[in-house]
Design a protein around this motif. Structure first.
Motif, PDB file in Angstrom:
ATOM      1  N   LEU A 131       7.179   3.673  -6.851  1.00 50.96           N
ATOM      2  CA  LEU A 131       7.004   4.266  -5.530  1.00 50.96           C
ATOM      3  C   LEU A 131       6.143   5.520  -5.623  1.00 50.96           C
ATOM      4  O   LEU A 131       6.175   6.224  -6.644  1.00 50.96           O
ATOM      5  N   GLY A 132       5.428   5.824  -4.534  1.00 48.15           N
ATOM      6  CA  GLY A 132       4.627   7.038  -4.498  1.00 48.15           C
ATOM      7  C   GLY A 132       5.461   8.293  -4.351  1.00 48.15           C
ATOM      8  O   GLY A 132       4.991   9.401  -4.580  1.00 48.15           O
ATOM      9  N   SER A 178      12.149   7.093  -8.002  1.00 51.32           N
ATOM     10  CA  SER A 178      10.749   6.826  -7.649  1.00 51.32           C
ATOM     11  C   SER A 178      10.308   5.420  -8.042  1.00 51.32           C
ATOM     12  O   SER A 178       9.140   5.189  -8.362  1.00 51.32           O
ATOM     13  N   CYS A 213       9.129  -0.955   1.781  1.00 57.38           N
ATOM     14  CA  CYS A 213       8.973   0.401   2.308  1.00 57.38           C
ATOM     15  C   CYS A 213      10.283   1.161   2.159  1.00 57.38           C
ATOM     16  O   CYS A 213      11.376   0.584   2.266  1.00 57.38           O
ATOM     17  N   GLN A 221       0.946   5.750   2.392  1.00 57.17           N
ATOM     18  CA  GLN A 221       2.024   6.612   2.872  1.00 57.17           C
ATOM     19  C   GLN A 221       1.799   6.901   4.349  1.00 57.17           C
ATOM     20  O   GLN A 221       0.713   7.297   4.753  1.00 57.17           O
ATOM     21  N   GLN A 251      -0.715   0.557  -2.114  1.00 54.33           N
ATOM     22  CA  GLN A 251       0.298   1.479  -1.619  1.00 54.33           C
ATOM     23  C   GLN A 251      -0.328   2.447  -0.627  1.00 54.33           C
ATOM     24  O   GLN A 251      -1.479   2.867  -0.795  1.00 54.33           O
ATOM     25  N   HIS A 270      10.911   8.793   2.389  1.00 53.06           N
ATOM     26  CA  HIS A 270      11.008   9.998   1.568  1.00 53.06           C
ATOM     27  C   HIS A 270      10.719  11.199   2.468  1.00 53.06           C
ATOM     28  O   HIS A 270       9.554  11.527   2.742  1.00 53.06           O
ATOM     29  N   ASN A 276       6.870   5.460   2.266  1.00 50.62           N
ATOM     30  CA  ASN A 276       6.044   4.820   1.253  1.00 50.62           C
ATOM     31  C   ASN A 276       6.034   3.321   1.507  1.00 50.62           C
ATOM     32  O   ASN A 276       7.083   2.674   1.517  1.00 50.62           O
TER      33      ASN A 276
END
Length: 317
Positions: free
Chosen positions: A10-11, A309, A35, A58, A56, A38, A43
């Motif tokens: 994950l970003g 993450s 998804c 955001q 990816q 955060h 994300n």
């Protein structure tokens, strides 16, 4: 039995929110989209079935005013409708609807930030009319049966038995409302609060599966509201439930670091609802906040955890 597969990075880490994971399967492209929320961002990522490749992005909901601080996102999920798929975000400032890949915002519904408590934390449920295409989204109805903040909503499209209702809503006090959709929504049953939060609900074959803050899973008849089963499923707060519609498998994840897979069925002789435990998985040192099946048969699932993450993935052996 399930085994651990390659995880997806994950970003950003996942916030400690109920049901903080949504999965959209794209079988024609051999991709799965994920998804997770955060803080003020969501994300959104895609990955091949082997966990490699993909992309990816955001998403950040726009502030209510140019100088305003970004609002915390409270939920993000794909809504699969008969004619289109939308990615829906809710925040303290409003509701945003995007095209399924998050590339274009389709609709913005602002909430009254002066209201105390704000928005649907007052217990109202907003019903939207969604066109087959375009941005002409409208609020068609407001359901005002709950008296506490809404925690989860689940629907059973085209599969609910006659008279069973096809929508269930849950709130922070543990009350459930079962609705029948149509030209207008009709309240069929209201299951009283239990003294602890109902964090997640699902519908399957006329059965309501509800997960609670005391670690219990309860199964109710959607047509009558009668309690059919009660399971002490987890040692701590349940954060997520999911159902595989083709098999009746139920997935539960909780603060106790465990994910369980259950099997729901109806006894053909008595029509009783039965539940069988199929699998337990400990995600070590992880406060699970999201768990979703990755296919309608329940052959694979994904898990997120608070401040984690990555997305852990598991598939059936």
């Amino acid at each position: 039995m399930y085994r651990r597969d390659r995880s997806v990075q994950l970003g950003g880490s996942s916030s400690a929110l109920y049901n903080n994971l949504s999965v959209l399967r794209l079988p024609q492209r051999q991709l799965a989209c994920f998804c997770a929320v955060h803080g003020p961002a969501v994300n959104v990522l895609s990955a091949a079935t082997d966990g490699l490749g993909g992309s990816q992005r955001q998403l950040r909901p726009p502030p209510a005013a140019p100088a305003a601080a970004a609002a915390a996102v409270t939920q993000a999920a794909w809504c699969v409708l008969p004619a289109r798929v939308l990615l829906v975000l809710t925040s303290q400032k409003g509701v945003q609807m995007y095209e399924s890949d998050g590339s274009v915002m389709v609709y913005w519904h602002a909430l009254d930030v002066t209201e105390q408590p704000p928005g649907t934390s007052s217990g109202t449920v907003l019903v939207f009319d969604i066109p087959h295409k375009g941005t002409n989204v409208t609020v068609s109805e407001v359901l005002e049966e709950h008296r506490h903040a809404i925690t989860d909503i689940a629907a059973e499209l085209g599969q609910a038995p006659e008279g069973a209702g096809d929508l269930v809503t849950a709130d922070d006090a543990g009350a459930l409302c079962i609705w029948s959709s149509g030209e207008e929504f009709t309240l069929l049953n209201k299951i009283p609060a239990l003294g602890c939060t109902c964090s997640s609900v699902k519908l399957w074959n006329g059965v309501v599966a509800a997960g609670y803050g005391n670690g219990q899973i309860r199964l109710y008849e959607a047509a009558t509201g009668i309690l059919r089963a009660e399971i002490n499923a987890h040692a701590r707060w349940i954060y997520a439930l999911d159902l595989a519609p083709l098999t009746g498998k139920l997935l539960s994840g909780a603060e106790d670091s465990f994910v369980h897979v259950w099997k729901l069925s109806r006894n053909p002789d008595t029509d009783d609802v039965e539940i069988e435990h199929c699998h337990a998985e400990c995600v070590t040192d992880t406060q699970i906040c999201g768990a979703r099946f990755c296919d309608p048969e329940g052959c694979s699932f994904a898990v997120t955890g608070y401040d984690l993450s990555e997305i852990f993935r598991y598939s059936q052996v």
